[in-house]
Motif scaffolding. Structure first.
Motif, mmCIF file in Angstrom:
data_model
loop_
_atom_site.group_PDB
_atom_site.id
_atom_site.type_symbol
_atom_site.label_atom_id
_atom_site.label_comp_id
_atom_site.label_asym_id
_atom_site.label_seq_id
_atom_site.Cartn_x
_atom_site.Cartn_y
_atom_site.Cartn_z
ATOM 1 N N THR A 123 0.828 -1.205 0.000
ATOM 2 C CA THR A 123 0.000 0.000 0.000
ATOM 3 C C THR A 123 0.861 1.253 0.000
ATOM 4 O O THR A 123 0.595 2.209 -0.740
ATOM 5 C CB THR A 123 -0.933 -0.002 1.220
ATOM 6 O OG1 THR A 123 -1.826 -1.117 1.131
ATOM 7 C CG2 THR A 123 -1.748 1.275 1.288
ATOM 8 N N THR A 275 -6.687 4.186 -1.657
ATOM 9 C CA THR A 275 -6.225 2.847 -2.027
ATOM 10 C C THR A 275 -7.173 1.747 -1.591
ATOM 11 O O THR A 275 -7.070 0.622 -2.090
ATOM 12 C CB THR A 275 -4.833 2.578 -1.412
ATOM 13 O OG1 THR A 275 -4.927 2.680 0.020
ATOM 14 C CG2 THR A 275 -3.806 3.557 -1.932
ATOM 15 N N VAL A 276 -8.082 2.039 -0.668
ATOM 16 C CA VAL A 276 -8.974 0.994 -0.145
ATOM 17 C C VAL A 276 -9.766 0.356 -1.274
ATOM 18 O O VAL A 276 -9.771 -0.872 -1.449
ATOM 19 C CB VAL A 276 -9.913 1.578 0.931
ATOM 20 C CG1 VAL A 276 -10.936 0.538 1.355
ATOM 21 C CG2 VAL A 276 -9.108 2.042 2.137
ATOM 22 N N GLU A 279 -7.412 -0.863 -4.536
ATOM 23 C CA GLU A 279 -6.757 -2.157 -4.343
ATOM 24 C C GLU A 279 -7.750 -3.304 -4.524
ATOM 25 O O GLU A 279 -7.388 -4.379 -5.027
ATOM 26 C CB GLU A 279 -6.130 -2.226 -2.953
ATOM 27 C CG GLU A 279 -4.874 -1.387 -2.820
ATOM 28 C CD GLU A 279 -4.204 -1.587 -1.473
ATOM 29 O OE1 GLU A 279 -4.643 -2.484 -0.728
ATOM 30 O OE2 GLU A 279 -3.248 -0.857 -1.168
ATOM 31 N N SER A 280 -8.983 -3.103 -4.124
ATOM 32 C CA SER A 280 -9.989 -4.150 -4.313
ATOM 33 C C SER A 280 -10.285 -4.366 -5.791
ATOM 34 O O SER A 280 -10.487 -5.499 -6.232
ATOM 35 C CB SER A 280 -11.275 -3.778 -3.564
ATOM 36 O OG SER A 280 -11.030 -3.657 -2.176
ATOM 37 N N GLY A 288 -5.607 -2.115 1.630
ATOM 38 C CA GLY A 288 -6.926 -1.739 1.127
ATOM 39 C C GLY A 288 -7.802 -2.939 0.865
ATOM 40 O O GLY A 288 -8.959 -2.999 1.308
ATOM 41 N N ILE A 291 -8.704 -4.704 4.234
ATOM 42 C CA ILE A 291 -9.743 -4.114 5.067
ATOM 43 C C ILE A 291 -11.140 -4.403 4.522
ATOM 44 O O ILE A 291 -12.083 -4.639 5.279
ATOM 45 C CB ILE A 291 -9.514 -2.591 5.239
ATOM 46 C CG1 ILE A 291 -10.413 -2.033 6.328
ATOM 47 C CG2 ILE A 291 -9.765 -1.848 3.940
ATOM 48 C CD1 ILE A 291 -10.133 -0.577 6.646
ATOM 49 N N VAL A 292 -11.271 -4.428 3.203
ATOM 50 C CA VAL A 292 -12.571 -4.763 2.614
ATOM 51 C C VAL A 292 -12.944 -6.201 2.940
ATOM 52 O O VAL A 292 -14.085 -6.493 3.344
ATOM 53 C CB VAL A 292 -12.535 -4.527 1.093
ATOM 54 C CG1 VAL A 292 -13.820 -5.033 0.442
ATOM 55 C CG2 VAL A 292 -12.348 -3.047 0.783
ATOM 56 N N TYR A 310 -5.507 3.273 9.107
ATOM 57 C CA TYR A 310 -5.757 4.187 7.988
ATOM 58 C C TYR A 310 -6.057 5.598 8.496
ATOM 59 O O TYR A 310 -5.505 6.594 8.000
ATOM 60 C CB TYR A 310 -6.925 3.689 7.144
ATOM 61 C CG TYR A 310 -6.504 2.881 5.943
ATOM 62 C CD1 TYR A 310 -6.224 3.494 4.736
ATOM 63 C CD2 TYR A 310 -6.385 1.500 6.019
ATOM 64 C CE1 TYR A 310 -5.831 2.762 3.626
ATOM 65 C CE2 TYR A 310 -5.998 0.755 4.914
ATOM 66 C CZ TYR A 310 -5.726 1.393 3.729
ATOM 67 O OH TYR A 310 -5.336 0.661 2.639
#
Length: 337
Positions: A123, A275-276, A279-280, A288, A291-292, A310
């Motif tokens: 990240t 980026t959350v 990145e997904s 990112g 965390i999802v 974050y």
């Protein structure tokens, strides 16, 4: 017998306070900002703990499986400490954060600190590369636009610049990412769509994060440059027929760097937050995407800690930028004194 005003001794003028914590000093400003930072961290930790508690679902059931008997679910809930009162769980969460051992991931079955340590570099790398790209593109673009449109010249170019940059600056990163995937990975298959492999794997995620920020920063640089180019010393340099390259690079650009780098620091915080979702979209193996997945699976220890991480990074970047601006430009501390 009365004393005339002229006979009274003159009061010595008050000397301005000096020292590290004098009113208006950057050190006092830093202390105040630091206090606000600590208050914001407390609010952040509390919000992260409570918000995930409100998400429907049972992490114990998610951990043992949908077909597991009730006894196994209750045992797992006891192992995770979820059968304890909410306030006990809250202070246990605080204790884990302060000691650097925020628990074990429910789904990954490994310490949360190890998960963060192994995925944070991906990240951070994505955010730093994106910031470099934004600075390299936005500063020359904004300065060039200011040079070409100063004094009301080239109205068509000014309209085109403001329209294009205004459009891209408001497009969300995730929507930009989806469009790039469709254009370059699905339709043309020119670039890889997922994973962190060779240099080409960086192109789409960096582009998704940098296009909007480049457009927004270029607009700001142009506005700042127009103000600088209107100063007397710039007009004097032009009257002496100084070469344009030297004029812009030696005289105009240095006067833009303080405000530009300050804004760029704030952009870094937003890039890390952006980026959350990016990145997904690109299956980037960083925090990112983690965390999802952790929120979806009700992995309390991992999800809560990642939200705090974050938020603390963004708050910390804002704090550092404010303090650096106070050191470089003491006038910014006047409102705080």
């Amino acid at each position: 017998m009365t004393t005339t005003m002229s006979a009274l001794p003159a009061r010595a003028p008050r000397r301005p306070a000096t020292g590290w914590f004098a009113p208006g000093s950057w050190s006092l400003f830093a202390v105040r900002r630091g206090g606000r930072f600590l208050v914001a961290i407390v609010v952040l930790v509390t919000a992260a703990f409570l918000m995930l508690q409100l998400i429907p679902g049972d992490p114990a059931r998610e951990s043992v499986g949908a077909t597991a008997p009730v006894e196994a679910v209750n045992l797992r809930r006891h192992e995770l400490g979820l059968d304890q009162p909410l306030w006990v769980q809250y202070f246990r969460f605080w204790g884990g954060l302060l000691t650097g051992h925020p628990g074990t991931s429910i789904t990954l079955r490994m310490p949360v600190a190890d998960v963060i340590g192994s995925r944070f570099p991906a990240t951070a790398e994505l955010a730093v590369i994106t910031l470099v790209v934004v600075l390299v593109l936005a500063i020359p673009l904004g300065l060039l636009a200011a040079a070409l449109t100063r004094g009301g010249r080239r109205r068509g170019l000014e309209l085109g610049f403001t329209s294009v940059t205004g459009f891209f600056s408001v497009v969300p990163e995730f929507l930009m990412g989806v469009g790039l995937v469709y254009l370059f990975a699905v339709s043309t298959q020119l670039l890889p769509v997922a994973g962190r492999g060779g240099p080409t794997s960086y192109v789409l995620p960096v582009a998704a994060l940098s296009i909007g920020s480049t457009a927004a920063l270029a607009r700001i640089v142009r506005a700042e440059a127009l103000g600088v180019l209107g100063n007397d010393y710039i007009r004097t340099a032009r009257a002496k027929r100084m070469p344009a390259i030297r004029l812009y690079l030696r005289h105009a650009l240095p006067n833009l760097m303080t405000s530009t780098l300050t804004i760029a620091g704030l952009f870094l915080g937003s890039l890390i937050a952006g980026t959350v979702l990016v990145e997904s979209i690109f299956a980037w193996p960083g925090l990112g995407m983690t965390i999802v997945d952790s929120i979806r699976s009700k992995d309390y220890p991992l999800a809560q800690t990642l939200v705090v991480v974050y938020g603390a990074i963004v708050l910390g970047i804002n704090l550092v930028v404010d303090v650096l601006l106070a050191i470089l430009d003491p006038r910014s501390t006047i409102k705080e004194s």
